[in-house]
Motif scaffolding. Sequence first.
Motif, PDB file in Angstrom:
ATOM      1  N   PHE A  10       0.813  -1.221   0.000  1.00 40.59           N
ATOM      2  CA  PHE A  10       0.000   0.000   0.000  1.00 40.59           C
ATOM      3  C   PHE A  10       0.848   1.274   0.000  1.00 40.59           C
ATOM      4  CE2 PHE A  10      -2.359  -3.494   1.869  1.00 40.59           C
ATOM      5  CZ  PHE A  10      -3.361  -3.588   0.923  1.00 40.59           C
ATOM      6  N   ASP A  11       2.185   1.101   0.109  1.00 42.83           N
ATOM      7  CA  ASP A  11       3.076   2.256   0.005  1.00 42.83           C
ATOM      8  C   ASP A  11       3.607   2.444  -1.413  1.00 42.83           C
ATOM      9  OD1 ASP A  11       2.796   2.882   2.634  1.00 42.83           O
ATOM     10  OD2 ASP A  11       4.561   1.760   3.291  1.00 42.83           O
ATOM     11  N   LEU A  12       3.084   1.684  -2.360  1.00 42.21           N
ATOM     12  CA  LEU A  12       3.584   1.770  -3.742  1.00 42.21           C
ATOM     13  C   LEU A  12       2.661   2.656  -4.574  1.00 42.21           C
ATOM     14  CD1 LEU A  12       4.360  -2.027  -4.263  1.00 42.21           C
ATOM     15  CD2 LEU A  12       5.910  -0.230  -3.437  1.00 42.21           C
ATOM     16  N   SER A  13       3.154   3.045  -5.755  1.00 38.49           N
ATOM     17  CA  SER A  13       2.297   3.799  -6.683  1.00 38.49           C
ATOM     18  C   SER A  13       1.256   2.856  -7.288  1.00 38.49           C
ATOM     19  CB  SER A  13       3.146   4.408  -7.797  1.00 38.49           C
ATOM     20  OG  SER A  13       3.567   3.388  -8.688  1.00 38.49           O
ATOM     21  N   GLY A  14       0.253   3.418  -7.933  1.00 37.20           N
ATOM     22  CA  GLY A  14      -0.804   2.611  -8.557  1.00 37.20           C
ATOM     23  C   GLY A  14      -0.230   1.608  -9.557  1.00 37.20           C
ATOM     24  N   GLY A  15       0.694   2.074 -10.403  1.00 37.75           N
ATOM     25  CA  GLY A  15       1.290   1.193 -11.405  1.00 37.75           C
ATOM     26  C   GLY A  15       2.111   0.089 -10.775  1.00 37.75           C
ATOM     27  N   GLN A  16       2.856   0.443  -9.710  1.00 37.94           N
ATOM     28  CA  GLN A  16       3.647  -0.576  -9.009  1.00 37.94           C
ATOM     29  C   GLN A  16       2.742  -1.599  -8.329  1.00 37.94           C
ATOM     30  OE1 GLN A  16       5.839   2.248  -6.587  1.00 37.94           O
ATOM     31  NE2 GLN A  16       7.743   1.881  -7.721  1.00 37.94           N
ATOM     32  N   MET A  17       1.625  -1.114  -7.771  1.00 39.39           N
ATOM     33  CA  MET A  17       0.679  -2.050  -7.131  1.00 39.39           C
ATOM     34  C   MET A  17       0.131  -3.040  -8.149  1.00 39.39           C
ATOM     35  SD  MET A  17      -1.248   0.625  -4.623  1.00 39.39           S
ATOM     36  CE  MET A  17      -2.501  -0.387  -3.913  1.00 39.39           C
ATOM     37  N   ARG A  18      -0.173  -2.543  -9.332  1.00 39.37           N
ATOM     38  CA  ARG A  18      -0.689  -3.453 -10.367  1.00 39.37           C
ATOM     39  C   ARG A  18       0.375  -4.474 -10.761  1.00 39.37           C
ATOM     40  NH1 ARG A  18      -3.733   1.015 -11.314  1.00 39.37           N
ATOM     41  NH2 ARG A  18      -2.457   2.115 -12.825  1.00 39.37           N
ATOM     42  N   ARG A  19       1.636  -4.030 -10.823  1.00 45.53           N
ATOM     43  CA  ARG A  19       2.712  -4.982 -11.142  1.00 45.53           C
ATOM     44  C   ARG A  19       2.805  -6.066 -10.067  1.00 45.53           C
ATOM     45  NH1 ARG A  19       6.860  -2.738 -15.022  1.00 45.53           N
ATOM     46  NH2 ARG A  19       5.949  -0.754 -15.636  1.00 45.53           N
ATOM     47  N   VAL A  20       2.686  -5.669  -8.806  1.00 47.52           N
ATOM     48  CA  VAL A  20       2.744  -6.648  -7.711  1.00 47.52           C
ATOM     49  C   VAL A  20       1.576  -7.641  -7.837  1.00 47.52           C
ATOM     50  CG1 VAL A  20       2.525  -6.973  -5.207  1.00 47.52           C
ATOM     51  CG2 VAL A  20       4.013  -5.162  -6.119  1.00 47.52           C
ATOM     52  N   ALA A  21       0.402  -7.122  -8.144  1.00 54.34           N
ATOM     53  CA  ALA A  21      -0.765  -8.008  -8.275  1.00 54.34           C
ATOM     54  C   ALA A  21      -0.543  -9.003  -9.418  1.00 54.34           C
ATOM     55  CB  ALA A  21      -2.026  -7.186  -8.506  1.00 54.34           C
ATOM     56  N   ILE A  22       0.025  -8.523 -10.513  1.00 49.36           N
ATOM     57  CA  ILE A  22       0.304  -9.406 -11.653  1.00 49.36           C
ATOM     58  C   ILE A  22       1.372 -10.435 -11.253  1.00 49.36           C
ATOM     59  CG2 ILE A  22       1.309  -9.485 -13.984  1.00 49.36           C
ATOM     60  CD1 ILE A  22      -0.086  -6.713 -14.413  1.00 49.36           C
TER      61      ILE A  22
END
Length: 175
Positions: free
Chosen positions: A144-156
């Motif tokens: 939750f400390d990441l940017s939106g794009g980074q969060m999506r990368r983590v989810a992927i």
Amino acid sequence: MDITFDHVSFTYQAGTPFAGDGLKDVTTTIKDGSYTAIIGHTGSGKSTLLQHLNALLKPTTGTVTIGDRVITNETNNKNLKPIRQQVGMVFQFAENQLFEQTVAKDIAFGPENFGMASAEAEKQAAAMVDLVGLPQDVLEKSPFDLSGGQMRRVAIAGVLAMKRRCWCLTSRPLA
Ligand SMILES: Nc1ncnc2c1ncn2[C@@H]1O[C@H](COP(=O)(O)OP(=O)(O)OP(=O)(O)O)[C@@H](O)[C@H]1O
Ligand SMILES: [Mg+2]
């Protein structure tokens, strides 16, 4: 593993006054090893079609054949785990599926849940972080400390970690 749609129609809320078409008479094959893009207007049925790829939805009429499994309206909901072990899904708002305290735990959750040993799942997490183009130091951060794009990368990364044979990706931009 090919996935074949044979005259697939899907009706939302079938048999009620609110019934509406989700898909109408779709026949197509997604070939093993191919990358297939599904493009269409809003409301044209893309998400409805994708949810048939791992039997989250079952056709109202017609058949969906996933490898050697044939899914029809009559298919029992109980025996679908083998399909879910072959088809991975990343949803449009992928970041909404993050929930763990660290990125490493979040990515490891899926594989562990499907029986991978936790040391192996951690190794997978580190490898997947690389694969989606993030630095290793995100592993110990809160997702939750990441940017939106980074969060999506983590989810992927979390979905890729599960080593499926087929991936369905509906993510928004990654950066
Ligand atoms: N849960 C639902 N209940 C009833 N109708 C639905 C439901 N979800 C989708 N629909 C309807 O099914 C049709 C196909 O919708 P779907 O969500 O598959 O389109 P889409 O191509 O993914 O659109 P978008 O580009 O906006 O994501 C639309 O007419 C939509 O209104
Ligand atoms: Mg959609």
